[in-house]
Write a protein that holds these residues in place. Structure first.
Motif, PDB file in Angstrom:
ATOM      1  N   GLY A  49       4.284 -42.305  49.866  1.00  0.00           N
ATOM      2  CA  GLY A  49       4.234 -43.567  49.135  1.00  0.00           C
ATOM      3  C   GLY A  49       5.647 -43.912  48.715  1.00  0.00           C
ATOM      4  N   GLY A 103       2.574 -37.087  45.989  1.00  0.00           N
ATOM      5  CA  GLY A 103       1.890 -38.346  46.242  1.00  0.00           C
ATOM      6  C   GLY A 103       2.183 -39.363  45.165  1.00  0.00           C
ATOM      7  N   THR A 104       2.645 -40.539  45.566  1.00  0.00           N
ATOM      8  CA  THR A 104       3.019 -41.574  44.603  1.00  0.00           C
ATOM      9  C   THR A 104       2.422 -42.945  44.940  1.00  0.00           C
ATOM     10  N   SER A 105       1.525 -43.012  45.912  1.00  0.00           N
ATOM     11  CA  SER A 105       1.105 -44.305  46.449  1.00  0.00           C
ATOM     12  C   SER A 105       0.049 -45.018  45.609  1.00  0.00           C
ATOM     13  N   GLU A 116      -2.975 -44.603  46.308  1.00  0.00           N
ATOM     14  CA  GLU A 116      -4.076 -44.589  47.269  1.00  0.00           C
ATOM     15  C   GLU A 116      -4.145 -43.193  47.893  1.00  0.00           C
ATOM     16  N   THR A 117      -4.934 -43.026  48.959  1.00  0.00           N
ATOM     17  CA  THR A 117      -4.962 -41.747  49.659  1.00  0.00           C
ATOM     18  C   THR A 117      -3.779 -41.707  50.613  1.00  0.00           C
ATOM     19  N   SER A 118      -2.741 -41.009  50.207  1.00  0.00           N
ATOM     20  CA  SER A 118      -1.519 -40.967  51.013  1.00  0.00           C
ATOM     21  C   SER A 118      -1.580 -39.892  52.095  1.00  0.00           C
ATOM     22  N   SER A 138       0.374 -34.821  42.556  1.00  0.00           N
ATOM     23  CA  SER A 138       0.161 -36.261  42.415  1.00  0.00           C
ATOM     24  C   SER A 138       0.881 -36.758  41.165  1.00  0.00           C
ATOM     25  N   SER A 161       0.697 -40.263  40.641  1.00  0.00           N
ATOM     26  CA  SER A 161       0.219 -41.637  40.562  1.00  0.00           C
ATOM     27  C   SER A 161      -0.771 -41.759  39.407  1.00  0.00           C
ATOM     28  N   GLU A 183      -4.661 -39.254  45.701  1.00  0.00           N
ATOM     29  CA  GLU A 183      -3.521 -39.132  46.611  1.00  0.00           C
ATOM     30  C   GLU A 183      -3.843 -38.272  47.832  1.00  0.00           C
TER      31      GLU A 183
END
Length: 211
Positions: free
Chosen positions: A40, A87-89, A91-93, A110, A112, A117
């Protein structure tokens, strides 16, 4: 959530807290990451990439190919080489297919806003004894920090009870007051009152000057 005062003043606070929590987790481990991946690459992802790159080589991936070092197909070939994935998106990265290609010890973190993530639910269900939602889990080759939840969503309530977070409470309370007096109905988002945001900014900057 889309108000400019939140994006301008609160987002940097949240990002800094997430980084501090991630750093605490990393430094407490005997083996430091050798190569990291940020999944992300929005504002949060860019910030994390800059910070991580100081400690180890760091790559980045985004579903939007214009912001990514890899295509998804290329990432499937490369993902084995990362021992830390952040994970920073929002969403499901990292989906189940990508997770299945990881064959060496890898830490997943994660930063987020929710537990989405990593497509980790099926693997986590196989872990029969989860007594605490903030435990770090070992699932085969994967080490899942904070049970997959954002690492700043932990039991350390003091971390988010600082004076800085009075802004968050004020924004939420302002939105409630606005909603209670409004006669306007919409199926889409309603913008937070501009004058309210300007007043909060004035109060916030006044507090900063007093310090």
């Amino acid at each position: 959530a889309c108000s400019w005062i939140k994006l301008k003043y609160e987002t940097p606070i949240i990002i800094d807290l997430a980084w501090r929590k991630l750093q605490e987790k990393i430094t407490s481990r005997p083996l430091k990451p050798q190569r990291a991946l940020v999944a992300g690459f929005g504002s949060l992802g860019r910030y994390m990439k800059e910070r991580l790159a100081v400690t180890c080589p760091t790559a980045y991936f985004d579903i939007d190919q214009t912001k990514s070092m890899f295509s998804k197909e290329e990432l499937q070939q490369e993902i084995y080489s990362f021992d830390l994935i952040v994970g920073t998106s929002g969403e499901t990265s990292i989906d189940a297919n990508l997770l299945a290609t990881i064959t060496s010890p890898t830490t997943l973190a994660s930063v987020s806003s929710s537990d989405r993530e990593f497509a980790i639910l099926a693997l986590r269900r196989q872990h029969a004894r989860i007594y605490h939602c903030h435990r770090d889990l070992v699932l085969g080759q994967l080490q899942l920090l904070n049970c997959g939840f954002p690492i700043n969503f932990d039991a350390d309530h003091t971390a988010i009870d600082s004076d800085e977070f009075q802004l968050t409470r004020a924004i939420i309370f302002g939105a409630i007051c606005q909603a209670s007096k409004s006669t306007y109905y919409s199926t889409s988002f309603i913008k937070l009152n501009l004058q309210l945001q300007q007043l909060l900014e004035k109060k916030l900057l006044g507090m900063s000057y007093e310090k």
